[in-house]
Design a protein around this motif. Structure first.
Motif, PDB file in Angstrom:
ATOM      1  N   THR A 132      21.278  95.051  -4.797  1.00 33.77           N
ATOM      2  CA  THR A 132      19.936  94.766  -5.333  1.00 33.77           C
ATOM      3  C   THR A 132      19.747  93.251  -5.493  1.00 33.77           C
ATOM      4  O   THR A 132      18.670  92.726  -5.225  1.00 33.77           O
ATOM      5  N   GLN A 192      18.846 101.838  -7.210  1.00 33.00           N
ATOM      6  CA  GLN A 192      18.282 100.851  -6.279  1.00 33.00           C
ATOM      7  C   GLN A 192      16.773 101.072  -6.118  1.00 33.00           C
ATOM      8  O   GLN A 192      16.002 100.111  -6.072  1.00 33.00           O
ATOM      9  N   PRO A 209      16.229 101.507  -0.360  1.00 32.89           N
ATOM     10  CA  PRO A 209      17.301 101.813  -1.309  1.00 32.89           C
ATOM     11  C   PRO A 209      18.147 103.002  -0.848  1.00 32.89           C
ATOM     12  O   PRO A 209      17.728 103.782  -0.001  1.00 32.89           O
ATOM     13  N   ASP A 259      25.614  98.863  -6.566  1.00 31.96           N
ATOM     14  CA  ASP A 259      24.174  98.588  -6.702  1.00 31.96           C
ATOM     15  C   ASP A 259      23.882  97.127  -7.066  1.00 31.96           C
ATOM     16  O   ASP A 259      22.945  96.535  -6.516  1.00 31.96           O
TER      17      ASP A 259
END
Ligand code: AP5
Length: 218
Positions: free
Chosen positions: A65, A92, A87, A61
């Motif tokens: 991100t 996310q 996501p 993640d």
């Protein structure tokens, strides 16, 4: 329009994102494409991401991100965007909510492409991608005019490393375990609209346009 496209691998997210972004002038942001670019350029992020992508696992993640936040910083997303493949986890999704709230640009809709496993396997084993411009073809459904050559830039077409049957099956498993729960996450927020990912490209696109009209997005 600010959209998220959600669905299993091979649901046609990238294909519809291409059509929608051209039709409505939206920025198409695909985390898969951004990661493959980083792998191609052998950046530190790319080298780390490759270990996960080749196995059909999710890239951590923090990496993904950060990449999206950088993309938002350096692009004008105010006319609208389509997030394709992001996501993919609840974490996310929460980070995305926060980033968009800070920009005062909340999501309008999450389009979920419900797709059968047979369709997924046929599409991904037959997919060929241009190594130059990234355009997706399919050896049966959407063949290029000349075998192995991109119609748009004459680049060479390749079969993605993660489009082998065994890896596709793992990607489906990972989707069911880590991404599927986002349907409920967005359902609760009243953002989900479902469409069948099994439909042909034009048929699915027509359904999406109908949804946009009904919800007054266009
Ligand atoms: P990514 O590239 O995002 O792969 P994916 O989500 O598995 O999606 P695909 O690109 O396989 O399918 P698609 O739904 O876009 O279908 P497409 O339109 O191409 O991610 C790859 C990897 O990167 C992940 O496994 C992960 O490791 C990492 N990653 C990416 N994002 C991440 C994130 N947020 N977090 C963590 N890791 C992340 O169509 C497929 C084929 O079918 C094509 O050949 C196309 O021509 C054909 N086709 C499409 N639609 C139709 C139709 N309607 N009818 C007939 N044929 C069709």
């Amino acid at each position: 329009m600010r959209l998220v496209l959600l669905g299993p691998p091979g649901a046609g997210k990238g294909t519809q994102a291409n059509v929608l972004s051209q039709k409505y002038g939206l920025l198409h942001i695909s985390t898969g494409d951004l990661l493959r670019e980083a792998v191609k350029n052998k950046t530190p992020v790319g080298q780390e991401a490759k270990k996960f992508m080749d196995k059909g696992e999710l890239v951590p993640d923090e990496i993904v991100t950060q990449m999206i936040i950088e993309k938002f910083k350096h692009s004008d997303i105010s006319p609208g965007f389509i997030l394709d493949g992001f996501p993919r986890t609840k974490r996310q999704a929460q980070i995305l909510d926060q980033a968009l709230a800070e920009l005062n640009l909340p999501l309008d809709m999450v389009l979920y492409f419900e797709t059968g496993e047979d369709t997924i396997l046929k599409r991904l084993t037959g997919r060929r991608v241009c190594q130059n411009c990234g355009y997706n073809f399919h050896i049966v459904n959407i063949p290029p005019k000349n075998e192995g050559i991109c119609d748009y830039c004459s680049g060479k077409l390749y079969h993605r490393q993660d489009d082998k049957e065994e890896t596709i099956r793992n990607r489906i498993k990972v989707y069911n375990e880590q991404t599927r729960e986002l349907i409920d996450y967005y359902q609760i927020k009243g953002l989900i609209k479902k469409a069948s990912g099994d439909l042909e490209v034009e048929a699915l696109f027509s359904i999406l346009q109908k949804i946009f009209k009904e919800t007054r997005l266009i």
